[in-house]
Scaffold this motif. Structure first.
Motif, mmCIF file in Angstrom:
data_model
loop_
_atom_site.group_PDB
_atom_site.id
_atom_site.type_symbol
_atom_site.label_atom_id
_atom_site.label_comp_id
_atom_site.label_asym_id
_atom_site.label_seq_id
_atom_site.Cartn_x
_atom_site.Cartn_y
_atom_site.Cartn_z
ATOM 1 N N VAL A 211 58.828 83.755 97.644
ATOM 2 C CA VAL A 211 59.130 82.465 97.034
ATOM 3 C C VAL A 211 57.867 81.653 96.783
ATOM 4 N N ARG A 212 56.768 82.024 97.445
ATOM 5 C CA ARG A 212 55.513 81.294 97.228
ATOM 6 C C ARG A 212 55.004 81.454 95.802
ATOM 7 N N LEU A 214 56.788 81.172 93.274
ATOM 8 C CA LEU A 214 57.489 80.197 92.447
ATOM 9 C C LEU A 214 56.874 78.833 92.737
ATOM 10 N N ASP A 216 55.587 74.940 92.429
ATOM 11 C CA ASP A 216 56.352 73.724 92.116
ATOM 12 C C ASP A 216 56.402 73.439 90.618
ATOM 13 N N VAL A 219 58.955 75.863 89.140
ATOM 14 C CA VAL A 219 60.330 75.506 89.495
ATOM 15 C C VAL A 219 60.760 74.250 88.744
ATOM 16 N N ILE A 357 66.426 85.409 93.875
ATOM 17 C CA ILE A 357 65.181 84.697 94.160
ATOM 18 C C ILE A 357 65.333 83.202 93.895
ATOM 19 N N VAL A 358 65.958 82.861 92.749
ATOM 20 C CA VAL A 358 66.101 81.443 92.398
ATOM 21 C C VAL A 358 66.992 80.727 93.406
ATOM 22 N N TYR A 360 67.575 81.480 96.512
ATOM 23 C CA TYR A 360 66.844 81.350 97.770
ATOM 24 C C TYR A 360 65.767 80.276 97.672
ATOM 25 N N ALA A 361 65.023 80.270 96.565
ATOM 26 C CA ALA A 361 63.932 79.297 96.414
ATOM 27 C C ALA A 361 64.455 77.874 96.431
ATOM 28 N N SER A 365 63.428 75.362 99.478
ATOM 29 C CA SER A 365 62.629 74.178 99.135
ATOM 30 C C SER A 365 63.337 72.896 99.562
ATOM 31 N N GLY A 380 61.860 81.376 106.802
ATOM 32 C CA GLY A 380 62.119 81.852 105.452
ATOM 33 C C GLY A 380 62.846 83.182 105.415
ATOM 34 N N THR A 403 74.175 78.626 96.961
ATOM 35 C CA THR A 403 72.849 78.189 97.429
ATOM 36 C C THR A 403 73.066 76.789 97.995
#
Length: 779
Positions: A211-212, A214, A216, A219, A357-358, A360-361, A365, A380, A403
């Motif tokens: 996720v790192r 992605l 800021d 996103v 991934i989205v 989870y991110a 966050s 995480g 999510t």
């Protein structure tokens, strides 16, 4: 201290420091301070550590997999329970409404949104590490799921004869809506199941770090584009305009075009209800934000609007009188669990990866924001596992991907939620809606649900105002934001996210491939070195150039290092060497012709002889074989003075080059070989190369790469730039004192008249170079 009184200045002796120590090269430092060799554990020791078991270790493993064992025993019933109950009830009402609304984005019957707001919470309560997030549907993720559902089950697949029709699409063609909805629910639940499997695998493999990547800005641009996609998808529901379900590249453009082409068929009742809902929700949300410190509980405007709109629709019978689009049917109770359709996995694997991934991110966050606020940690990898099992479990009950929602989590936290007990209570409120209250919401207009979704997009649209700030702070980040947003709008959310991710990685590659560099100089009287072009009083040490390269050095940017070297020193070492060889060849020819006399102390022109070597340097560069036998021409030449041959040799005003490697974190094998070549190129033109401020791991890396030999030794590596400068200064002072003949050689080359040499007896080995040439010719 009195107000306005200035603090006392520190004592003069405390505002300076004086250090007396030796000049440290790597070899000298290692000799004085023996390095402690690393002792990696043996395979047996690692196996013993992994297999060692005790009650304490077993309990720690259990707590890491079931975080509820960590926080539930410490639950403060008297202090937290009432707050969690109030928070859970408020959040549950909002979750019920959002579940219905977000089901429209997934293109499944709205009742399934209630299941998606209920089941994921049950597993996250035991497995999750965040105490504040509200688990359930989120518009961006729901829209991504909906795009897969619409692509795999479009209306065109369910066209039937008029006798069996249960619905009509936008073109008037009859479709079997019952079969279509059943297939779409199956696709959504299967996709949810697959997303859960992927998330569990990611968690088990400990790759939560993914996720790192992605960032800021990425996103922000992606969620803003998703908000625009959601707005367009809900616009046709507010207008009650039937259009085709477009998917893929430019789908949003096609949807907008068709919506405005058919805007004349807008249902006025749905439009008025939708606009009023948007206006009222946004006004009240603004009041909640402005007076959040004075209002103990935010006004649940979505719930209030829904109740009022349902009552008006039922009392006025809007469906029959104005042909308004209503929810119509919400199933009561639960459906039995169903296994996923494994045969569909191959068609949705790519989309499921990006959704996993989205989702989870977004959750992590949001969770980290509240974890930082309330001083606890988010794991995480455990979050991957928690959401993975939640999606696997809920996928079996006809749910879509879960999510967290920003607005719903804000309600849970702002109303006093302390732990996931509030989440379980909110699930209880959704359960009541599923079992008993669902029937009451059947007269609700779909345009009201769509308007609620649109009203909740305000926060994501406000991210557009981040772009000017990003542009001022970092133009690359602003470009990532804009590119991701535009790509996600044009290409669709899945391809847009991939394009944004690749663009972000490309910017990193470019920043590493073309890093900052510069020539450094010394602040007089200190050991501080700064860029020459940035400070007025910075002075470069005489005869020394200092280059700092601010990047790891590897195959992609090694040419950048070479280019920055040429710019810093002002010449090309290879070209200088070739030019010098060319001059030596001409000198050799003149010596053989007897027009120059060369001794071991310099070069002398014969009196009265026209020097044919004084000619324009028009010969092309020849790099094939410029080697000059050193035995034949053993002469000392001051290359910076006037030569007896006209060859345009670039001046070399330095004798030393220092490479500041303080910002170099690693070298690959290409870089190691290239740096060794650079050292040899400069050594050939009498410029010594030194290294300073390197990290210890670079030395180990160079040792493994066979970098050091008889020529390249560790004594050219210095702990700091100042160590290297002082060492060079000492060496030059010693060299000048030991070499008084240098000035004599320079005078000899500048003079056009022959110098008289004392006819003293010479040892046999001090033969005239000219004699050596004749001897070699005879042999």
């Amino acid at each position: 201290m009195a107000a306005g009184e200035r603090a006392e200045e520190p004592l003069a002796e405390l505002s300076h420091y004086v250090v007396a120590r030796p000049i440290y090269s790597e070899a000298g430092f290692q000799e004085e301070n023996e390095r402690r060799p690393p002792l990696p554990p043996t395979l047996r020791e690692r196996a013993q550590a992994a297999c060692r078991c005790s009650r304490k270790r077993a309990f720690q493993i259990a707590k890491s997999f079931l975080p509820i064992l960590e926080w539930l025993p410490n639950y403060r019933v008297k202090e937290w329970l009432m707050s969690d109950i109030i928070s859970g009830v408020s959040t549950g009402l909002v979750a019920t409404l959002q579940g219905l609304a977000y089901a429209l984005l997934v293109a499944v019957p709205v009742g399934y949104g209630l299941y998606s707001a209920f089941f994921p919470i049950l597993t996250y309560f035991f497995l999750g590490t965040s105490r504040h997030i509200s688990v359930g549907p989120f518009p961006v993720v729901s829209l991504m799921v909906g795009s897969v559902v619409l692509s795999m089950a479009p209306d065109d697949n369910f066209l039937i004869d008029g006798s069996n029709a249960t619905g009509i699409n936008g073109t008037g063609t009859l479709i079997d809506t019952e079969s279509r909805d059943a297939q779409r629910v199956l696709i959504a639940s299967t996709l949810t199941f697959l997303v859960g499997i992927l998330q569990v695998i990611f968690g088990v493999l400990q790759i939560g770090f993914i996720v790192r990547y992605l960032a800021d800005p990425l996103v922000g641009g992606f969620t803003t584009a998703a908000a625009f996609q959601v707005l367009v998808s809900q616009l046709k529901i507010v207008l009650n305009v039937s259009t085709k379900n477009y998917n893929g590249v430019l789908s949003i453009i096609y949807t907008l075009i068709e919506t405005f082409e058919k805007i004349g068929t807008t249902n006025i009742a749905d439009l008025i209800a939708g606009l009023l809902t948007i206006f009222v929700c946004m006004v009240v949300k603004g009041i909640n934000d402005r007076f959040k410190h004075k209002i103990p509980i935010p006004i649940p405007i979505e719930v209030i609007v829904t109740i009022v709109a349902t009552g008006i629709s039922y009392a006025a019978d809007l469906e029959k009188k104005y042909n308004a689009g209503i929810v119509k049917s919400i199933p009561r109770g639960f459906l039995p669990p169903e296994p996923p359709d494994v045969s569909l996995f191959s068609q949705m694997i790519a989309a499921s990866f990006s959704i996993a991934i989205v989702a989870y991110a977004i959750a992590v966050s949001v969770g980290k924001v509240y974890a930082t606020k309330y001083d606890y940690a988010i794991d995480g990898n455990q979050e991957f596992i928690a959401f993975g099992f939640s999606n696997i479990f809920s996928g079996a009950f006809s749910c879509f991907v879960a999510t967290t929602a920003l607005s719903r989590t804000a309600v849970q936290e702002s109303t006093g939620g302390k732990t996931q007990v509030a989440g379980i209570i909110s699930a209880g409120i959704v359960l009541i809606s599923i079992v008993a209250l669902g029937k009451l919401l059947e007269p609700l207009q779909k345009s009201v649900l769509a308007a609620v979704v649109i009203a909740n997009l305000k926060g994501m649209f406000m991210q557009v105002f981040d772009v000017p700030r990003l542009w001022r702070q970092n133009k690359v980040d602003a470009m990532i934001w804009v590119f991701t947003c535009v790509a996600s709008i044009i290409l669709g959310l899945d391809l847009g996210l991939l394009a944004g991710l690749l663009f972000g990685l490309l910017t990193v590659v470019l920043r590493v491939q073309f890093p900052s560099w510069g020539g450094f100089g010394n602040i007089p009287g200190t050991d501080i070195y700064k860029k020459v072009k940035d400070y007025k009083n910075v002075i470069e040490p005489e005869g020394v150039k200092i280059l700092k390269f601010s990047s790891p050095i590897f195959y992609a940017n090694i040419d950048g290092l070479k280019s920055s070297l040429k710019s810093t020193v002002g010449f090309d070492a290879v070209k200088v060497y070739n030019k010098r060889l060319k001059a030596l060849r001409k000198i050799q020819k003149l010596i053989k012709k007897g027009k120059l006399k060369a001794t071991k102390n310099g070069i002398i022109s014969e009196p009265g002889i026209n020097n044919e070597a004084f000619e324009t340097d028009e010969e092309p560069e020849d790099n094939e074989d410029l080697q000059v036998p050193t035995k034949e021409v053993e002469i000392q030449v001051d290359w910076n003075s006037e030569l007896p041959v006209k060859v345009n040799i670039p001046k070399v005003p330095i004798h030393s080059l220092i490479l500041d490697f303080g910002a170099v974190t690693f070298l690959d094998i290409v870089a190691v070989r290239s740096i060794k070549t650079i050292i040899r190129e400069f050594e050939r033109i009498d410029v010594r190369v030194y290294f300073a401020s390197y990290q210890d791991n670079l030395i180990s890396q160079l040792e493994r790469s066979a970098f050091f030999d008889d020529i390249v030794r560790k004594d050219i590596f210095f702990l700091t730039v100042h160590d290297a400068v002082l060492y060079i200064r000492n060496q030059m002072t010693y060299s000048d004192n030991q070499d008084p003949i240098f000035e004599k050689i320079s005078l000899m080359q500048e003079s056009k008249e022959p110098m008289e040499f004392t006819e003293a007896s010479r040892p046999d080995d001090e033969l005239d170079v000219q004699e050596e040439v004749h001897t070699s010719e005879l042999n």
